[in-house]
Design an enzyme around this catalytic site. Structure first.
Site, PDB file in Angstrom:
ATOM      1  N   TYR A 136       0.807  -1.213   0.000  1.00  0.00           N
ATOM      2  CA  TYR A 136       0.000   0.000   0.000  1.00  0.00           C
ATOM      3  C   TYR A 136       0.843   1.268   0.000  1.00  0.00           C
ATOM      4  CZ  TYR A 136      -4.040  -2.962   1.121  1.00  0.00           C
ATOM      5  OH  TYR A 136      -5.027  -3.905   1.092  1.00  0.00           O
ATOM      6  N   LYS A 179       4.337 -14.849   4.108  1.00  0.00           N
ATOM      7  CA  LYS A 179       4.455 -15.741   2.941  1.00  0.00           C
ATOM      8  C   LYS A 179       5.945 -15.955   2.690  1.00  0.00           C
ATOM      9  CE  LYS A 179       2.312 -18.095  -0.308  1.00  0.00           C
ATOM     10  NZ  LYS A 179       1.587 -19.329   0.048  1.00  0.00           N
ATOM     11  N   ASP A 211      -2.001 -18.350   3.618  1.00  0.00           N
ATOM     12  CA  ASP A 211      -3.080 -19.197   3.116  1.00  0.00           C
ATOM     13  C   ASP A 211      -3.587 -20.142   4.191  1.00  0.00           C
ATOM     14  OD1 ASP A 211      -0.526 -20.195   2.891  1.00  0.00           O
ATOM     15  OD2 ASP A 211      -0.749 -20.955   0.859  1.00  0.00           O
ATOM     16  N   ASP A 235      -5.336  -6.571   6.060  1.00  0.00           N
ATOM     17  CA  ASP A 235      -6.541  -5.984   5.491  1.00  0.00           C
ATOM     18  C   ASP A 235      -7.538  -7.082   5.128  1.00  0.00           C
ATOM     19  OD1 ASP A 235      -8.358  -4.223   4.406  1.00  0.00           O
ATOM     20  OD2 ASP A 235      -7.107  -3.619   2.724  1.00  0.00           O
ATOM     21  N   ASP A 239     -11.100  -8.658   7.567  1.00  0.00           N
ATOM     22  CA  ASP A 239     -12.452  -8.700   7.010  1.00  0.00           C
ATOM     23  C   ASP A 239     -13.015 -10.117   7.064  1.00  0.00           C
ATOM     24  OD1 ASP A 239     -12.338  -6.032   6.545  1.00  0.00           O
ATOM     25  OD2 ASP A 239     -12.449  -6.134   4.369  1.00  0.00           O
TER      26      ASP A 239
END
Length: 341
Positions: A136, A179, A211, A235, A239
């Site tokens: 970002y 990751k 994952d 992020d 959610d």
């Protein structure tokens, strides 16, 4: 002691839910001073900028910032300035590097979640998301209309400071998400978190690929205490975790920096322009965000507890907004909380 709060209602349902939060704050803490400013699309319409220098200065000099939401589909996503840039500027220039999102399903909303209560019972996690690095805030390049590049950048200092926040608030375990099997930033993240963990021998550290973390949030949510993650992964995972509580409309959040810097407190939901102005938005995330601001930003735990208890009582009474399977509007839901205070 009185405190000065800068209020940025923002776009969409932001003004509606922030008004609910202010109604509740005025009951439990009548010595707070509120100063409103525009942000996002509302500010762009009035001033041509997503956040004015005057508004930013007010925020930087405040005791805390209460934020609604930003996002307005009438502005192009690729503009030089867009509604979301105001929030991005606040996070970056105030260096609010740690975003905290508590996820604790309530028995009173057991029927609103897609999961059985016996699967959720005992879930009580805090997601700590790094907020000023990664994709970002990295370089962005569009070399042609068919190719674009976003750079993900992290430094050891960025990893170190957010990891310390996670370990300090952990009760028993930090699950660090990365990751590292694919990404260089993931390997730097894992190395940095491991090093910080050595300073907290009483806190268990578990490394988990993103994952797998996405699966475990659904399969075994009770296993998490503090979930530590970089910006993009946080992020997305936060959610996902909101569905454990029944709705994204139930999740508050705090964005914090170093001591002495005002924190920014905002509900985790977006601007929801499709329901803006209809009086049906769930105000609970904003009301719980006000409680989070009292506890973490202003050191007023008693007032925060009063709000959280009133929210539980209002929900137990059966008052629900549409996202929770009920028929109550924003004002009716707010009045139920006020009545429970």
């Amino acid at each position: 002691m009185s405190a000065r709060i800068v209020v940025l209602p923002g776009d969409g349902i932001g003004p509606e839910v922030i008004n609910s939060a202010l109604d509740v704050l005025n009951v439990v803490a009548d010595d707070l001073e509120f100063e409103k400013h525009l942000v996002g699309g509302a500010s762009m319409r009035a001033f041509g900028r997503s956040l004015t220098d005057e508004a930013f200065a007010a925020c930087s000099e405040s005791d805390a910032i209460l934020f609604g939401s930003v996002g307005d589909p009438s502005f192009p996503l690729d503009g030089a300035d867009k509604p979301e840039e105001g929030l991005r500027r606040l996070r970056f220039e105030l260096d609010l590097y740690a975003n905290l999102r508590p996820v604790k399903p309530r028995l009173s909303l057991a029927d609103a979640s897609p999961f059985r209560w016996e699967h959720l019972d005992g879930t009580d996690m805090l997601i700590v998301r790094e907020l000023t690095g990664g994709l970002y805030f990295g370089g962005k390049h569009e070399s042609s209309e068919h190719r674009a590049i976003d750079e993900s950048v992290y430094t050891t200092a960025q990893v170190d400071r957010v990891a310390r926040v996670a370990f300090r608030v952990a009760r028993r375990k930090v699950t660090s998400v990365d990751k590292a099997n694919i990404l260089e930033t993931g390997r730097l993240w894992r190395t940095g978190v491991t090093k910080v963990g050595e300073d907290f021998p009483d806190v268990e550290l578990v490394h988990m690929l993103v994952d797998n973390a996405a699966m475990q949030l659904i399969a075994n949510p009770r296993s998490f205490d503090v979930l530590l993650t970089e910006n993009l992964f946080g992020d997305i995972l936060s959610d996902e975790a909101s569905m454990l509580t029944g709705s994204l409309g139930m999740l508050p959040s705090a964005s914090l920096g170093d001591p002495g810097v005002p924190g920014l407190f905002e509900p985790s939901h977006g601007s929801a322009p499709d329901i803006a102005g209809r009086g049906v938005a769930n105000p609970m995330a904003a009301i719980l965000t006000a409680a989070m601001m009292l506890r973490m930003g202003l050191n007023r735990p008693d007032e925060a507890e009063a709000i959280e208890s009133a929210v539980d009582k209002a929900l137990t009474s059966g008052t629900r907004t549409r996202d929770l399977g009920g028929i109550a509007g924003t004002q009716e839901m707010t009045q139920a909380v006020l009545a429970a205070l």
